[in-house]
Design a protein around this motif. Structure first.
Motif, PDB file in Angstrom:
ATOM      1  N   UNK A 209      93.479  65.807  69.715  1.00  0.00           N
ATOM      2  CA  UNK A 209      92.273  65.500  70.195  1.00  0.00           C
ATOM      3  C   UNK A 209      91.973  64.400  70.778  1.00  0.00           C
ATOM      4  N   UNK A 210      91.490  64.373  71.956  1.00  0.00           N
ATOM      5  CA  UNK A 210      91.057  63.032  72.556  1.00  0.00           C
ATOM      6  C   UNK A 210      90.296  62.068  71.855  1.00  0.00           C
ATOM      7  N   UNK A 211      90.338  60.731  72.051  1.00  0.00           N
ATOM      8  CA  UNK A 211      89.649  59.900  71.362  1.00  0.00           C
ATOM      9  C   UNK A 211      88.219  59.857  72.200  1.00  0.00           C
ATOM     10  N   UNK A 212      86.947  59.382  71.490  1.00  0.00           N
ATOM     11  CA  UNK A 212      85.769  58.892  72.439  1.00  0.00           C
ATOM     12  C   UNK A 212      85.981  58.234  73.677  1.00  0.00           C
ATOM     13  N   UNK A 215      85.827  54.473  73.069  1.00  0.00           N
ATOM     14  CA  UNK A 215      86.711  53.743  72.170  1.00  0.00           C
ATOM     15  C   UNK A 215      88.046  53.792  72.744  1.00  0.00           C
ATOM     16  N   UNK A 216      88.221  54.281  73.604  1.00  0.00           N
ATOM     17  CA  UNK A 216      89.717  54.575  74.057  1.00  0.00           C
ATOM     18  C   UNK A 216      90.350  53.134  74.866  1.00  0.00           C
ATOM     19  N   UNK A 217      91.284  53.085  74.340  1.00  0.00           N
ATOM     20  CA  UNK A 217      92.345  51.962  75.252  1.00  0.00           C
ATOM     21  C   UNK A 217      93.732  52.496  74.877  1.00  0.00           C
ATOM     22  N   UNK A 243     101.466  65.349  72.371  1.00  0.00           N
ATOM     23  CA  UNK A 243     100.365  66.075  72.524  1.00  0.00           C
ATOM     24  C   UNK A 243      99.214  65.344  73.471  1.00  0.00           C
ATOM     25  N   UNK A 244      99.048  64.174  72.929  1.00  0.00           N
ATOM     26  CA  UNK A 244      97.787  63.389  73.635  1.00  0.00           C
ATOM     27  C   UNK A 244      99.053  62.105  74.645  1.00  0.00           C
ATOM     28  N   UNK A 245      98.381  62.161  75.821  1.00  0.00           N
ATOM     29  CA  UNK A 245      98.828  61.544  76.997  1.00  0.00           C
ATOM     30  C   UNK A 245      98.327  60.117  77.166  1.00  0.00           C
ATOM     31  N   UNK A 246      98.798  59.328  77.879  1.00  0.00           N
ATOM     32  CA  UNK A 246      98.243  57.852  78.186  1.00  0.00           C
ATOM     33  C   UNK A 246      96.820  57.937  78.726  1.00  0.00           C
ATOM     34  N   UNK A 247      96.690  59.138  79.491  1.00  0.00           N
ATOM     35  CA  UNK A 247      95.327  59.504  80.085  1.00  0.00           C
ATOM     36  C   UNK A 247      94.085  59.897  78.933  1.00  0.00           C
ATOM     37  N   UNK A 248      94.422  59.912  77.743  1.00  0.00           N
ATOM     38  CA  UNK A 248      93.703  60.185  76.509  1.00  0.00           C
ATOM     39  C   UNK A 248      93.326  61.810  76.665  1.00  0.00           C
ATOM     40  N   UNK A 249      94.356  62.568  76.969  1.00  0.00           N
ATOM     41  CA  UNK A 249      93.966  64.089  77.372  1.00  0.00           C
ATOM     42  C   UNK A 249      95.188  64.675  76.423  1.00  0.00           C
ATOM     43  N   UNK A 258     106.619  59.708  81.699  1.00  0.00           N
ATOM     44  CA  UNK A 258     105.777  58.344  81.971  1.00  0.00           C
ATOM     45  C   UNK A 258     104.381  58.851  81.051  1.00  0.00           C
ATOM     46  N   UNK A 259     103.916  59.916  80.827  1.00  0.00           N
ATOM     47  CA  UNK A 259     102.528  60.158  80.229  1.00  0.00           C
ATOM     48  C   UNK A 259     102.803  59.842  78.655  1.00  0.00           C
ATOM     49  N   UNK A 260     104.088  59.865  78.022  1.00  0.00           N
ATOM     50  CA  UNK A 260     104.046  59.679  76.564  1.00  0.00           C
ATOM     51  C   UNK A 260     105.143  58.652  76.117  1.00  0.00           C
TER      52      UNK A 260
END
Length: 714
Positions: A209-212, A215-217, A243-249, A258-260
């Motif tokens: 689940x993406x973070x709000x 609050x995301x960093x 599952x979660x990428x550096x783009x918070x998706x 590079x996404x993980x």
């Protein structure tokens, strides 16, 4: 309609679909019902957290002793096959119908049939226990058995679409440390403390689940993972799930990219989603090589359930794209071994879930490539076409096989996770069922697919030695027998040598204490009895197996042979002519122990079990009796090379008897006595009960006994 598809096929957990986009409404139990179930589950030894509030409130004082694993991790020697030599390390994610099943209870219960326990642990590097909880702690029986076999046991930190307050994971306190600012995460310390207290080996971090956005960093999450890894320490593992990428998706990459990679490096390991291609595996290896991310810590997912039919909108696909998973899981393992990466096997309990009553046989198909069991049926249609046996690439062929035991200690009593019992004990303890669970007791088991001759010799008709586990009311034993191959004409004067390896080892050079409990049936032909052999790097030693109908303890010190090197293998040897077409039992083993001899001559262990008492615990539904005790021991005994527990010291477990009835084992210093159990073992008018406890060492010997009469005060 639901049954025609198979409900277990539909309820897949962490990997399927786009649930993060369309989360289902929470129609499950109410918070009150969950809290009630959590209290009931405590008495089974289960521990988990549904909410961040529960996690925040946890302290060591809250933990029940029966929720903790007592068995230390057996430190495996290095595999004799180097990593990258067409062998892949295996990670198992035990994703079985939600998990926390009654057979995983710390107390034995009666069962109608066997469930998944994984009898191939010599091929497993890491085991993840997964459930739909915020924080999922492996049940102690799993961790005890995994540790005995040298396998790391991991829990799961899971944030799902319906998880509330997920931003609390990233809450931190910034503190100045020299030239840079350091972030301190309270939950990182808490999760590390939980792993240490309950005795398991780290976490899978699975954020679905993406973070709000407020609050995301990316770097804050990376810092949280780094602190959690540091707090766990170098002996424990942290694995990032793809599952979660550096783009918070939420966007499953099915590869390392590079996404993980930032999160993978922070954890030190990654488990990818299962829809990968060979090109993605090879590009992941290329990306990981120049970093400090070890190739053996890059696990590529394989969905065992992919072989089953699924909806048109979301077909299951795993490597290879057509027919992967299921009985073909070994094809993906073989490809990863070729590439030089590790394999993460999702939901191997498929063989038990999808083939009720035949799970063990199908598990052998997956690992060994044997023929399908006769009369195999499942819910997805034409079984033999959809689930063909894979003789070319079974899992065991490409999986790293680790040595059994440690460099200085090996012990097995061949116990399995499910056992038989007498009819009388079944009535008293197990609701009349013919089997009972004992997952904590599963010992180090041999790889049963090994036989004594090469394939060409089998085809030429030479008798072979084979091995099988035989269950009875007295326990499980290993049976070695001569099995006739296709009978051809042979020169009956020609002598054939047969070598049957039982266990691969990698033990230190030096004097060894060897003990085996066995019976060797007297030879009925003109050939010598089989021998027990120890194979060193450059030498072989033979030990006679005592003949007779009764079990005999063979206890011998094997003197140091400096030219022989390390002990690498033990097994059974027979030199004999062709023996005809009959099957004959030769040897039966009940226990085998090999350990480095102590440096001092003192071998006695002075131990006692004492302060036995019976207490009333709980309220309403959780009301029960609790048997408690303590122990003393000679501190010097820990120098004998035998495993030693932080919880129970020199004791591996305790056998509990009530009024002369052995009711089970405890791997803690407490045991739950339910009202139902109490009614089964005591006479109605008795106001007291005889309690007997035997404390056993990790080498199977009884260290101490205690027997007292306890009052059943209200």
């Amino acid at each position: 309609m639901l049954n025609s598809f198979g409900w277990k096929d539909i309820l897949r957990p962490i990997r399927d679909g786009y649930k993060h986009l369309f989360p289902s409404p929470d129609t499950g139990p109410t918070p009150e019902e969950r809290a009630r179930q959590r209290e009931l589950d405590r008495l089974k030894g289960f521990c988990y957290f549904d909410t961040f509030d529960q996690l925040d409130r946890w302290t060591e004082a809250e933990a029940d002793p029966i929720q903790r694993s007592n068995t230390p991790l057996m430190v495996r020697p290095p595999s004799r096959v180097p990593i990258g030599k067409n062998k892949a390390n295996i990670l198992i994610c035990h994703d079985s119908s939600g998990n926390y099943h009654d057979y995983e209870n710390v107390r034995s219960i009666g069962v109608d049939e066997e469930s998944y326990s994984c009898e191939y642990l010599q091929f497993v590097d890491t085991f993840i226990y997964f459930s739909h909880k915020l924080v999922c702690i492996p049940p102690p029986p799993w961790t005890n058995t995994l540790h005995r076999n040298g396998v790391k046991s991991l829990g799961t930190l899971l944030i799902e679409p319906q998880t509330k307050d997920s931003e609390r994971l990233l809450q931190h306190i910034a503190s100045s440390g020299g030239a840079s600012k350091r972030l301190n995460f309270p939950l990182a310390k808490k999760l590390a403390a939980i792993a240490k207290h309950y005795g398991f080996d780290g976490w899978l971090v699975n954020i679905e689940k993406p973070f709000p956005s407020e609050t995301w960093d990316t770097h804050v999450l990376g810092a949280f993972l780094e602190e959690l890894r540091n707090n766990l320490g170098p002996s424990k593992d942290l694995i990032w799930y793809d599952a979660l990428t550096i783009a918070n998706k939420i966007n499953y990459q099915n590869t390392l990219n590079q996404q993980n990679i930032l999160f993978a490096k922070a954890c030190g390991s990654i488990l990818t989603n299962y829809c990968w291609t060979e090109a993605e595996a090879r590009s992941s290896r290329k990306l990981a090589q120049p970093t400090d991310l070890p190739l053996e810590k890059v696990f590529f997912g394989i969905d065992v359930w992919a072989q089953n039919p699924s909806s048109i909108t979301h077909p299951r696909v795993t490597y290879p794209e057509k027919g992967g998973g299921g009985t073909n899981t070994g094809i993906a393992v073989n490809k990863l071994a070729e590439v030089g990466l590790s394999a993460g096997v999702f939901a191997p309990a498929w063989s038990f879930e999808h083939f009720p009553g035949q799970g063990r046989g199908v598990e052998q198909v997956v690992w060994d490539g044997i023929a399908l069991p006769e009369g195999l049926r499942c819910s997805c249609g034409i079984t033999t076409q959809r689930h063909p046996p894979n003789r070319g690439s079974p899992m065991a062929q490409s999986a790293t096989e680790f040595p059994a035991g440690s460099e200085s200690f090996f012990y097995t009593d061949f116990s399995r996770a499910f056992a038989q019992h007498t009819e009388e004990r079944g009535k008293i303890l197990y609701e009349g069922k013919s089997l009972h669970s004992q997952l904590s007791a599963q010992s180090v088991l041999p790889y049963l697919a090994r036989i004594s001759t090469a394939e060409d010799q089998v085809e030429s008709g030479i008798n072979i030695l084979s091995q099988r586990l035989e269950d009875s009311e007295e326990g499980t034993q290993l049976v070695i027998e001569v099995r006739a191959a296709v009978y051809l004409k042979h020169d009956h004067n020609e002598i054939y040598e047969r070598w049957l390896p039982l266990f691969n080892l990698n033990m230190v050079s030096g004097p060894l204490q060897c003990r085996f409990v066995s019976r060797c049936l007297p030879s009925k032909g003109p050939w010598p009895s089989p021998k027990f052999y120890l194979k060193y790097e450059s030498d072989i030693q033979f030990l006679d197996i005592p003949q007779g109908e009764d079990y005999t303890v063979k206890d011998v010190v094997i003197r140091y042979n400096p030219e022989g090197g390390r002990l690498q293998e033990i097994g059974v040897y027979l030199s004999a002519p062709h023996l005809g077409t009959d099957v004959a039992r030769l040897v039966v083993f009940k226990e085998i122990l090999i350990q480095a001899c102590p440096s001092s001559s003192k071998a006695e262990r002075q131990c006692s079990v004492e302060n036995l008492k019976l207490e009333r615990r709980g309220e309403d539904e959780t009301k029960h009796w609790r048997l408690c005790w303590s122990y003393t021991h000679d501190k010097e005994q820990s120098q004998l090379g035998i495993p030693y527990s932080e919880m129970t010291g020199p004791f591996s477990h305790f056998r509990i008897s009530l009024n002369g009835v052995e009711v089970g084992r405890s791997y803690a210093l407490e045991y739950v006595v339910t009202e139902k159990l109490l009614r089964g073992v005591k006479n109605q008018d008795e106001g007291s009960m005889e309690v007997s406890i035997a404390g056993l060492a990790f080498d199977g010997t009884v260290l101490a006994r205690c027997k007292v009469e306890l009052e059943l005060a209200i």
